[in-house]
Design a protein around this motif. Sequence first.
Motif, PDB file in Angstrom:
ATOM      1  N   ALA A 149     -27.159 -45.336 -27.203  1.00 25.72           N
ATOM      2  CA  ALA A 149     -28.322 -46.069 -27.713  1.00 25.72           C
ATOM      3  C   ALA A 149     -28.901 -46.971 -26.625  1.00 25.72           C
ATOM      4  CB  ALA A 149     -27.928 -46.891 -28.929  1.00 25.72           C
ATOM      5  N   THR A 150     -28.020 -47.564 -25.802  1.00 20.83           N
ATOM      6  CA  THR A 150     -28.491 -48.385 -24.683  1.00 20.83           C
ATOM      7  C   THR A 150     -29.250 -47.545 -23.670  1.00 20.83           C
ATOM      8  OG1 THR A 150     -26.655 -49.933 -24.945  1.00 20.83           O
ATOM      9  CG2 THR A 150     -27.754 -49.901 -22.798  1.00 20.83           C
ATOM     10  N   ALA A 151     -28.766 -46.328 -23.434  1.00 16.75           N
ATOM     11  CA  ALA A 151     -29.467 -45.416 -22.523  1.00 16.75           C
ATOM     12  C   ALA A 151     -30.867 -45.117 -23.052  1.00 16.75           C
ATOM     13  CB  ALA A 151     -28.664 -44.129 -22.352  1.00 16.75           C
ATOM     14  N   GLY A 152     -30.975 -44.923 -24.365  1.00 16.18           N
ATOM     15  CA  GLY A 152     -32.279 -44.695 -24.968  1.00 16.18           C
ATOM     16  C   GLY A 152     -33.193 -45.891 -24.797  1.00 16.18           C
ATOM     17  N   TRP A 153     -32.632 -47.085 -24.924  1.00 16.30           N
ATOM     18  CA  TRP A 153     -33.420 -48.309 -24.749  1.00 16.30           C
ATOM     19  C   TRP A 153     -33.923 -48.419 -23.308  1.00 16.30           C
ATOM     20  CZ3 TRP A 153     -32.644 -52.621 -21.633  1.00 16.30           C
ATOM     21  CH2 TRP A 153     -33.486 -53.721 -21.908  1.00 16.30           C
ATOM     22  N   LEU A 154     -33.069 -48.091 -22.336  1.00 17.45           N
ATOM     23  CA  LEU A 154     -33.490 -48.138 -20.933  1.00 17.45           C
ATOM     24  C   LEU A 154     -34.592 -47.117 -20.666  1.00 17.45           C
ATOM     25  CD1 LEU A 154     -29.989 -48.487 -19.235  1.00 17.45           C
ATOM     26  CD2 LEU A 154     -31.789 -50.220 -19.304  1.00 17.45           C
ATOM     27  N   LEU A 155     -34.443 -45.938 -21.224  1.00 18.72           N
ATOM     28  CA  LEU A 155     -35.477 -44.914 -21.065  1.00 18.72           C
ATOM     29  C   LEU A 155     -36.795 -45.389 -21.663  1.00 18.72           C
ATOM     30  CD1 LEU A 155     -35.059 -41.124 -21.582  1.00 18.72           C
ATOM     31  CD2 LEU A 155     -36.981 -42.298 -22.627  1.00 18.72           C
ATOM     32  N   ALA A 156     -36.720 -45.994 -22.843  1.00 15.14           N
ATOM     33  CA  ALA A 156     -37.931 -46.485 -23.507  1.00 15.14           C
ATOM     34  C   ALA A 156     -38.605 -47.584 -22.697  1.00 15.14           C
ATOM     35  CB  ALA A 156     -37.590 -46.996 -24.896  1.00 15.14           C
ATOM     36  N   SER A 157     -37.820 -48.421 -22.039  1.00 18.20           N
ATOM     37  CA  SER A 157     -38.392 -49.492 -21.223  1.00 18.20           C
ATOM     38  C   SER A 157     -39.183 -48.923 -20.055  1.00 18.20           C
ATOM     39  CB  SER A 157     -37.273 -50.407 -20.707  1.00 18.20           C
ATOM     40  OG  SER A 157     -36.593 -51.019 -21.771  1.00 18.20           O
ATOM     41  N   HIS A 158     -38.611 -47.928 -19.385  1.00 17.83           N
ATOM     42  CA  HIS A 158     -39.333 -47.259 -18.306  1.00 17.83           C
ATOM     43  C   HIS A 158     -40.586 -46.575 -18.847  1.00 17.83           C
ATOM     44  CE1 HIS A 158     -35.774 -47.879 -15.843  1.00 17.83           C
ATOM     45  NE2 HIS A 158     -36.385 -47.319 -14.817  1.00 17.83           N
ATOM     46  N   ALA A 159     -40.425 -45.918 -19.980  1.00 21.05           N
ATOM     47  CA  ALA A 159     -41.529 -45.160 -20.557  1.00 21.05           C
ATOM     48  C   ALA A 159     -42.683 -46.067 -20.958  1.00 21.05           C
ATOM     49  CB  ALA A 159     -41.033 -44.373 -21.766  1.00 21.05           C
ATOM     50  N   ALA A 160     -42.384 -47.226 -21.513  1.00 22.08           N
ATOM     51  CA  ALA A 160     -43.441 -48.127 -21.970  1.00 22.08           C
ATOM     52  C   ALA A 160     -44.300 -48.613 -20.800  1.00 22.08           C
ATOM     53  CB  ALA A 160     -42.832 -49.322 -22.695  1.00 22.08           C
ATOM     54  N   VAL A 161     -43.657 -48.889 -19.672  1.00 25.69           N
ATOM     55  CA  VAL A 161     -44.415 -49.328 -18.491  1.00 25.69           C
ATOM     56  C   VAL A 161     -45.345 -48.217 -18.020  1.00 25.69           C
ATOM     57  CG1 VAL A 161     -44.228 -50.030 -16.078  1.00 25.69           C
ATOM     58  CG2 VAL A 161     -42.657 -50.975 -17.766  1.00 25.69           C
ATOM     59  N   ALA A 162     -44.815 -46.997 -17.944  1.00 21.46           N
ATOM     60  CA  ALA A 162     -45.637 -45.864 -17.515  1.00 21.46           C
ATOM     61  C   ALA A 162     -46.759 -45.592 -18.503  1.00 21.46           C
ATOM     62  CB  ALA A 162     -44.763 -44.620 -17.352  1.00 21.46           C
ATOM     63  N   LEU A 163     -46.459 -45.729 -19.786  1.00 17.02           N
ATOM     64  CA  LEU A 163     -47.463 -45.487 -20.813  1.00 17.02           C
ATOM     65  C   LEU A 163     -48.573 -46.525 -20.753  1.00 17.02           C
ATOM     66  CD1 LEU A 163     -48.265 -43.709 -23.170  1.00 17.02           C
ATOM     67  CD2 LEU A 163     -46.804 -45.092 -24.644  1.00 17.02           C
TER      68      LEU A 163
END
Length: 231
Positions: A149-163
């Motif tokens: 779940a933490t890995a998913g949160w890290l991925l989402a953080s990167h994704a939000a910046v790119a988005l």
Amino acid sequence: MDWQKFAEEMALLARSLLKQDSVQQTLDEIAVSAVKLVDGCDAAGILAVRKGQAVTLASYGDMVEESDRRQGELGEGPCFDLARRADEDRTFRVVDMTQPQPDWPRYAEAARELGIGSMTGVLLYTHEEDFGALNLYARRPGTFTEDIATAGWLLASHAAVALADARTIDQLEHALETRHAIGEAMGILRERHGMSDEEAFSVLRNISQHHNIKLRDVAQRVRDKRTDDPV
């Protein structure tokens, strides 16, 4: 969880996301990357709630869109709640969907029918805007541990910046297209009716306000018709 390898994959993901040509392509790449990078993830999607309705912004995997549809119809579900209540919890984790889920009893039954064993989700957000919930699905119960779940949160953080970056570029391009359309429409009105720039713009603006039509759409009508009738 091999965090060093995951960090390297996150760096590559950041570059990949920034190379996408549109907001939609960025959303699609986020969903695909979630399945590729998060251990045990079988499907992923991004769900937004617009005027109380569930909207699938991106999906990768055969269970995502149906899961979103069921949550929208039922008005309940972990993804639906996360996207709808952005001011509260920003993550969720359902360890075992085969067990009773008091918060979403009707959706839990539907999820089991779809073969969903476990789920986790993270809100895609920056300090200025919420984009929707990134939701990860697994057929096997117990897949999404705290580390995953933490890995998913890290991925989402990167994704939000790119988005956010993709949306800014998209908005700038849209603004330039709008400016070009209005300028061309003003030119047509000047040529056909001998108007000044101020008069031509005033005509477009008045039509926009009177008919409650966006200024860009009024300009597009003038460009399409190119007749003496400005709309």
